[in-house]
Design a protein around this motif. Structure first.
Motif, PDB file in Angstrom:
ATOM      1  N   ALA A 167       0.747  -1.106   0.050  1.00 22.98           N
ATOM      2  CA  ALA A 167       0.096  -0.006  -0.095  1.00 22.98           C
ATOM      3  C   ALA A 167       1.047   1.137   0.058  1.00 22.98           C
ATOM      4  O   ALA A 167       0.699   2.371  -0.743  1.00 22.98           O
ATOM      5  N   ALA A 168       1.974   1.317   0.848  1.00 25.81           N
ATOM      6  CA  ALA A 168       2.847   2.394   0.739  1.00 25.81           C
ATOM      7  C   ALA A 168       3.379   2.724  -0.584  1.00 25.81           C
ATOM      8  O   ALA A 168       3.627   3.838  -1.123  1.00 25.81           O
ATOM      9  N   LEU A 185       1.913   9.708   6.011  1.00 24.83           N
ATOM     10  CA  LEU A 185       1.646   8.433   5.539  1.00 24.83           C
ATOM     11  C   LEU A 185       2.919   7.666   6.009  1.00 24.83           C
ATOM     12  O   LEU A 185       3.174   6.332   6.302  1.00 24.83           O
ATOM     13  N   THR A 186       4.167   8.451   5.583  1.00 26.38           N
ATOM     14  CA  THR A 186       5.455   7.739   5.895  1.00 26.38           C
ATOM     15  C   THR A 186       5.483   7.171   7.243  1.00 26.38           C
ATOM     16  O   THR A 186       5.893   6.173   7.451  1.00 26.38           O
ATOM     17  N   GLY A 219      -8.792  10.832   0.890  1.00 27.98           N
ATOM     18  CA  GLY A 219      -8.011   9.449   0.738  1.00 27.98           C
ATOM     19  C   GLY A 219      -6.694   9.354   1.764  1.00 27.98           C
ATOM     20  O   GLY A 219      -6.649   8.476   2.418  1.00 27.98           O
ATOM     21  N   ALA A 220      -5.859  10.493   1.767  1.00 23.01           N
ATOM     22  CA  ALA A 220      -4.943  10.432   3.096  1.00 23.01           C
ATOM     23  C   ALA A 220      -5.463  10.179   4.412  1.00 23.01           C
ATOM     24  O   ALA A 220      -4.911   9.532   5.152  1.00 23.01           O
ATOM     25  N   GLU A 221      -6.651  10.822   4.781  1.00 28.35           N
ATOM     26  CA  GLU A 221      -7.125  10.943   5.919  1.00 28.35           C
ATOM     27  C   GLU A 221      -7.645   9.512   6.185  1.00 28.35           C
ATOM     28  O   GLU A 221      -7.327   8.784   7.364  1.00 28.35           O
ATOM     29  N   GLN A 222      -8.258   8.781   5.144  1.00 23.85           N
ATOM     30  CA  GLN A 222      -8.691   7.537   5.485  1.00 23.85           C
ATOM     31  C   GLN A 222      -7.619   6.452   5.696  1.00 23.85           C
ATOM     32  O   GLN A 222      -7.475   5.488   6.504  1.00 23.85           O
TER      33      GLN A 222
END
Length: 495
Positions: A351-352, A430-431, A465-468
């Motif tokens: 996913a990353a 996200l990282t 998308g980032a928040e989810q």
């Protein structure tokens, strides 16, 4: 049986296909003028072909199906030729048992071929064929496999629309450290016991005890799993015998109602196989009674003998897993839990990479792998969460581990859904979240095979998308941190 989830009605479609395929196989055998025993042989061969062939691709299924007669017909010929020579027959069948169980190390194809080889030998004991009937039996097997192939790959190819998930690779090891090798020794010893004890009960139906041992060892990998499966087989057999007394005996082999009930049993076997082994054995026992009714040998005492032989087989399996190269629940469960955690990490890493812009990264495949591994974890801990397990603290920890792994799978599914959005942000947060998940997995396993690729450096944003994705990554991290306590303190992985 009725409340178990069936995404896409997959089990329902597989079950309906089985009824159609087996019905067509028997019809073809009857139309060809084959005898009733030959038609029964063809129907059983069709059932095995549809039940055991489980390669993840249609091409793989076709290859395995083509190999079934290559393996099964020589075994059928050997069993028929040796039927009147008990010593040679028993020794040969034990060799087939060992080879059939050992073949599971080669994955779904080895499993299917091993089951088919064993069951063709079993069918020879069930029907007491003479060598003169061998060409007819071989013709029945060939016609039935052709009929089921026409249904499976032509008329009703379920897997073209919904491919089967790849089954987890068998647990590895070398020599006696490989579970398949140990189980081959256990099953062979248990079958030898069942042959001796079964023949003391009945010189005609002793093979039921051997069949019980075989199917108890199918899809098990530890001492605890085998014992639980033996208990469930006994439960299904008892209830099936009661149903057989109420249905098969009064019919006296009447063709039309027996055929209708056989179709119901076939549907039940396929529909309940995944969620409930006890229900599956219920339908198998009723079907056996109906087949004996067709052959004109059914009587209440015969069903009682079946129960006694089932008990002998279950006892043989229990003695074998306890005394012959035992495989503990700890050993098996520990390996499956570790593989599930590796899959969690792999899903996060994929996913990353996908969020970083790598279009070839496929977190969905890793999430599917995680789901399959969780299925094996549930099987491995089944002895610990069984209602009859008196160790309450261990049962509670096992349930806690299962709940947390289920939470990991739920968060992984959500993360996969987010990565499917092409506009998902390359948020710098996200990282850090991916690395925290990686650290949590390393704390449990000690090492991971690969590290998640670093996302492109960016700035915190508020893209949905980032928040989810962050929400799912935080959920994964919390579940993994919570897993540390039960796994460290005599968890199912340490039981």
């Amino acid at each position: 049986m009725f409340t178990a989830p069936d995404p896409g009605l997959f089990r329902l479609r597989i079950s309906l296909r089985a009824v159609l395929g087996i019905g067509l196989a028997v019809t073809v055998c009857e139309t060809a003028g084959l005898s009733l025993p030959a038609s029964i042989t063809g129907g059983l061969a069709a059932l095995l072909a549809l039940f055991t062939v489980a390669d993840p691709t249609v091409r793989g299924q076709a290859v395995t199906t083509a190999l079934l007669p290559v393996v099964g017909l020589p075994v059928l010929a050997l069993a028929t030729a040796l039927h009147g020579v008990p010593a040679a027959r028993n020794t040969t069948w034990l060799a087939v048992v060992f080879a059939g169980v050992y073949a599971r190390r080669f994955g779904p194809r080895g499993h299917a071929l091993g089951v088919f080889a064993f069951m063709t030998f079993f069918i020879a004991q069930f029907l007491h064929p003479v060598p003169d009937r061998l060409p007819e039996l071989c013709a029945a097997v060939a016609l039935s496999l052709a009929a089921t192939s026409a249904v499976r790959f032509g008329m009703w190819c379920v897997e073209r629309r919904t491919p089967l998930p790849a089954a987890p690779a068998p647990l590895d090891g070398r020599g006696l450290a490989r579970p398949a090798t140990r189980q081959a020794c256990q099953a062979t010893a248990a079958c030898a016991f069942a042959m001796i004890a079964g023949q003391m009960l009945s010189h005609e139906r002793w093979y039921w005890a051997v069949g019980t041992v075989w199917w108890i060892f199918v899809n098990t990998a530890s001492r605890g799993e085998t014992l639980v499966r033996g208990f469930r087989r006994l439960l299904g057999t008892v209830t099936g015998i009661v149903a057989g007394l109420l249905t098969a005996v009064p019919l006296h082999g009447a063709s039309a109602p027996t055929a209708a009930l056989l179709a119901v049993c076939v549907f039940g076997i396929f529909y309940t196989a995944a969620p409930s082994y006890s229900w599956m054995m219920f339908f198998v026992t009723v079907m056996a009674g109906l087949l004996y009714g067709l052959l004109g040998v059914l009587r209440p005492g015969l069903l009682g003998l079946r129960l006694a032989q089932t008990g002998v087989g279950a006892l043989g399996a229990a003695l074998a897993v306890a005394l012959v190269l035992p495989i503990t629940t700890h050993t098996v469960t520990d390996q499956w839990v570790r593989r599930a955690l590796h899959a969690v990490h792999g899903c996060t890493a994929a996913a990353a990479r996908r969020l970083a812009g790598d279009a070839e990264a496929d977190p969905a495949a890793r999430a599917a792998e995680l789901e399959a591994l969780l299925g094996r974890v549930r099987m491995a801990v089944a002895p610990l969460v069984h209602p009859l397990n008196p160790l309450r603290a261990r049962k509670a920890r096992a349930r806690e581990v299962l709940a947390l792994l289920d939470e990991c799978a739920r968060q992984a599914r959500g993360l996969v859904a987010v990565t499917a959005d092409p506009d998902a942000s390359h948020d710098a947060r996200l990282t850090a979240a991916c690395r925290r998940v990686e650290v949590a997995v390393e704390a449990l396993l000690g090492v991971v095979p690969e590290r998640a690729l670093t996302l492109r450096t960016g700035v915190p944003g508020h893209h949905p998308g980032a928040e989810q994705a962050l929400s799912h990554l935080h959920g994964l991290e919390r579940a993994l941190v919570a897993l540390a306590a039960p796994l460290r303190h005599s968890s199912p992985a340490r039981a």
